[in-house]
Write a protein that holds these residues in place. Sequence first.
Motif, PDB file in Angstrom:
ATOM      1  N   ALA A 389       0.856  -1.183   0.000  1.00 32.75           N
ATOM      2  CA  ALA A 389       0.000   0.000   0.000  1.00 32.75           C
ATOM      3  C   ALA A 389       0.893   1.233   0.000  1.00 32.75           C
ATOM      4  O   ALA A 389       1.697   1.425   0.902  1.00 32.75           O
ATOM      5  CB  ALA A 389      -0.928   0.018   1.212  1.00 32.75           C
ATOM      6  N   CYS A 390       0.787   2.026  -1.048  1.00 33.13           N
ATOM      7  CA  CYS A 390       1.516   3.292  -1.135  1.00 33.13           C
ATOM      8  C   CYS A 390       3.035   3.104  -1.000  1.00 33.13           C
ATOM      9  O   CYS A 390       3.709   3.859  -0.309  1.00 33.13           O
ATOM     10  CB  CYS A 390       1.006   4.239  -0.047  1.00 33.13           C
ATOM     11  SG  CYS A 390       0.534   5.848  -0.696  1.00 33.13           S
ATOM     12  N   GLY A 391       3.566   2.080  -1.669  1.00 34.97           N
ATOM     13  CA  GLY A 391       5.006   1.863  -1.654  1.00 34.97           C
ATOM     14  C   GLY A 391       5.547   1.259  -0.382  1.00 34.97           C
ATOM     15  O   GLY A 391       6.759   1.229  -0.181  1.00 34.97           O
ATOM     16  N   VAL A 392       4.681   0.758   0.491  1.00 38.74           N
ATOM     17  CA  VAL A 392       5.105   0.122   1.737  1.00 38.74           C
ATOM     18  C   VAL A 392       4.661  -1.338   1.727  1.00 38.74           C
ATOM     19  O   VAL A 392       3.504  -1.640   1.407  1.00 38.74           O
ATOM     20  CB  VAL A 392       4.516   0.841   2.972  1.00 38.74           C
ATOM     21  CG1 VAL A 392       4.944   0.127   4.255  1.00 38.74           C
ATOM     22  CG2 VAL A 392       4.972   2.292   2.992  1.00 38.74           C
ATOM     23  N   LEU A 393       5.587  -2.232   2.050  1.00 37.59           N
ATOM     24  CA  LEU A 393       5.276  -3.652   2.176  1.00 37.59           C
ATOM     25  C   LEU A 393       4.780  -3.933   3.597  1.00 37.59           C
ATOM     26  O   LEU A 393       5.420  -3.523   4.571  1.00 37.59           O
ATOM     27  CB  LEU A 393       6.521  -4.489   1.897  1.00 37.59           C
ATOM     28  CG  LEU A 393       6.423  -5.993   2.208  1.00 37.59           C
ATOM     29  CD1 LEU A 393       5.453  -6.686   1.251  1.00 37.59           C
ATOM     30  CD2 LEU A 393       7.803  -6.641   2.146  1.00 37.59           C
ATOM     31  N   TYR A 394       3.647  -4.629   3.707  1.00 39.92           N
ATOM     32  CA  TYR A 394       3.099  -5.021   4.999  1.00 39.92           C
ATOM     33  C   TYR A 394       3.027  -6.540   5.077  1.00 39.92           C
ATOM     34  O   TYR A 394       2.716  -7.208   4.080  1.00 39.92           O
ATOM     35  CB  TYR A 394       1.702  -4.423   5.207  1.00 39.92           C
ATOM     36  CG  TYR A 394       1.695  -2.920   5.278  1.00 39.92           C
ATOM     37  CD1 TYR A 394       1.940  -2.252   6.481  1.00 39.92           C
ATOM     38  CD2 TYR A 394       1.457  -2.144   4.150  1.00 39.92           C
ATOM     39  CE1 TYR A 394       1.944  -0.864   6.550  1.00 39.92           C
ATOM     40  CE2 TYR A 394       1.458  -0.758   4.203  1.00 39.92           C
ATOM     41  CZ  TYR A 394       1.705  -0.129   5.404  1.00 39.92           C
ATOM     42  OH  TYR A 394       1.719   1.245   5.465  1.00 39.92           O
ATOM     43  N   ALA A 395       3.295  -7.090   6.274  1.00 43.88           N
ATOM     44  CA  ALA A 395       3.234  -8.533   6.488  1.00 43.88           C
ATOM     45  C   ALA A 395       2.335  -8.838   7.674  1.00 43.88           C
ATOM     46  O   ALA A 395       2.280  -8.074   8.648  1.00 43.88           O
ATOM     47  CB  ALA A 395       4.639  -9.099   6.739  1.00 43.88           C
ATOM     48  N   THR A 396       1.619  -9.964   7.580  1.00 44.72           N
ATOM     49  CA  THR A 396       0.698 -10.367   8.643  1.00 44.72           C
ATOM     50  C   THR A 396       1.181 -11.665   9.286  1.00 44.72           C
ATOM     51  O   THR A 396       1.961 -12.422   8.690  1.00 44.72           O
ATOM     52  CB  THR A 396      -0.721 -10.590   8.089  1.00 44.72           C
ATOM     53  OG1 THR A 396      -0.709 -11.709   7.195  1.00 44.72           O
ATOM     54  CG2 THR A 396      -1.212  -9.366   7.353  1.00 44.72           C
ATOM     55  N   ARG A 397       0.678 -11.929  10.489  1.00 45.97           N
ATOM     56  CA  ARG A 397       0.938 -13.204  11.149  1.00 45.97           C
ATOM     57  C   ARG A 397      -0.326 -13.683  11.860  1.00 45.97           C
ATOM     58  O   ARG A 397      -1.188 -12.890  12.250  1.00 45.97           O
ATOM     59  CB  ARG A 397       2.100 -13.099  12.132  1.00 45.97           C
ATOM     60  CG  ARG A 397       1.932 -12.097  13.249  1.00 45.97           C
ATOM     61  CD  ARG A 397       3.215 -12.003  14.051  1.00 45.97           C
ATOM     62  NE  ARG A 397       3.187 -10.911  15.026  1.00 45.97           N
ATOM     63  CZ  ARG A 397       4.262 -10.454  15.658  1.00 45.97           C
ATOM     64  NH1 ARG A 397       5.446 -10.987  15.403  1.00 45.97           N
ATOM     65  NH2 ARG A 397       4.171  -9.462  16.526  1.00 45.97           N
ATOM     66  N   TYR A 398      -0.393 -14.991  12.023  1.00 44.70           N
ATOM     67  CA  TYR A 398      -1.549 -15.650  12.626  1.00 44.70           C
ATOM     68  C   TYR A 398      -1.511 -15.466  14.141  1.00 44.70           C
ATOM     69  O   TYR A 398      -0.504 -15.739  14.787  1.00 44.70           O
ATOM     70  CB  TYR A 398      -1.481 -17.124  12.264  1.00 44.70           C
ATOM     71  CG  TYR A 398      -2.629 -17.985  12.721  1.00 44.70           C
ATOM     72  CD1 TYR A 398      -3.685 -18.265  11.864  1.00 44.70           C
ATOM     73  CD2 TYR A 398      -2.645 -18.556  13.989  1.00 44.70           C
ATOM     74  CE1 TYR A 398      -4.732 -19.093  12.253  1.00 44.70           C
ATOM     75  CE2 TYR A 398      -3.678 -19.382  14.395  1.00 44.70           C
ATOM     76  CZ  TYR A 398      -4.719 -19.655  13.524  1.00 44.70           C
ATOM     77  OH  TYR A 398      -5.749 -20.467  13.919  1.00 44.70           O
TER      78      TYR A 398
END
Length: 460
Positions: A389-398
Amino acid sequence: MMLYIFVPLCALFTFSQQVTSAEKCVCELTNSEQAFPHDELSAVEDNASECNSEITARKTLELDSLLLGLDRRLPQLLEDVSMLEREDDQDLYGVLSLQVIENELKDIKQLMDKLNSTTMRDQHLTIGATKQLEEAKAEMQELEKYDTMQVVRRQEANMRLKRDLDQCKNGHNHIIQPTQPPRRNCPHGEFVNITGPRVYTAGEYPGSYKYGAWGRDPQPEVGKENWYWLVMMTASNRYSNYVRLYSSLSSIIVGVSVPGNVLIHSSNPTTNTIQGPNVVLFSGALYYNCYNQDAVCRFNLTSKTITTVKLPKGTRFNSKGNFCHLDECYPFTDLDLATDESGVWVIYTTTQDYGNLVLTKVEDDESPTLGQTWNTSVYKQGVTNTFMACGVLYATRYINKEMEEIFYSLDTVTGEEKFNLGIFLKKMSPNIYSLNYSPVDQMLHAYCDSFMVSYKVLFE
């Protein structure tokens, strides 16, 4: 000139003249200097070349990457434990916090195991290299005695003089220019939270296809601004050979597909069909992991043509670099395609990055190419999904069956990594198999165990 040559020759050689007859003269030439040991010099050069091939800058970067990851995870773990001690209510918050800490401990243990193995290997290399250097130094000192004209010493003196002159020159002329931190141009502001879910539907095939992806084209063709797309893994929860189109959000909710399917190939799977659920649509073309390849495929929905771009050597594919959590890994999620305001991205991992996430910009064209690459210090198997989003990488975790956390970000402009975002998604199903951000309406589209869910992304 003749005298200048004759004098050093007299110093090196002894002449004896013997007259055997009035017509014949014989001269014997005796070399008073030792013969230069070319074999010994060649052996020293071979040892130096072997040492250079074994110890490279990449090995240092590997160790630095592991140490950086550990350095950033430990303070975060300490902060989370301290917060749990202060605010534990023995109820929901405590359970969530313990789950977060458990995930962080697992990541740290994996890092420590890799760090220990890497350190042991490097120690063996260091011991061997030290011995080789000591032997080479002794041999070179022995060879110096053959330099009777002191050519090597004069060359070393000239090099020192040249270096001192360069330092003096640079010291007078070098002016440090003031630097400004890079600035991003995001039309929405800073990403701060997620609300929702706003949409929750089983679509046309409730419970039929566990893995898939859906969303909107960030750069749609004229007349298709309101369209949505859907890709379901229709063979073995791994493969697909078509993309399904819907003319509106209400159409996808009630399960009325118009204009319907766009077929990539009649067989499934086969060359260049879809492998894995992490796909995106951008500018009328579907981007996905090519079947049985470490490559990104681009399928033009209008011309029905397919072009591919290979990822770097060492890229993990065929379910060897998946998204995971403590209980399971999501098969064939090696490559994650993402879109944002600037275009298409691919997230993956490689053997040389020790399983950490790698981000690369995909230059959108009929024949796509790979652009700039960013290496991260977050371990891919400790991540369940990523999006841009908008040049930023985001990561999720369970976290658990009801909650997922957006915990990590990488700013591609500043290079800054954050591990403590603490943005939570309320899940409608235990597993999120794909996440796609839509810059058209700032929505985050999730595919969860055959359900389609969307969340509103809030910017500051």
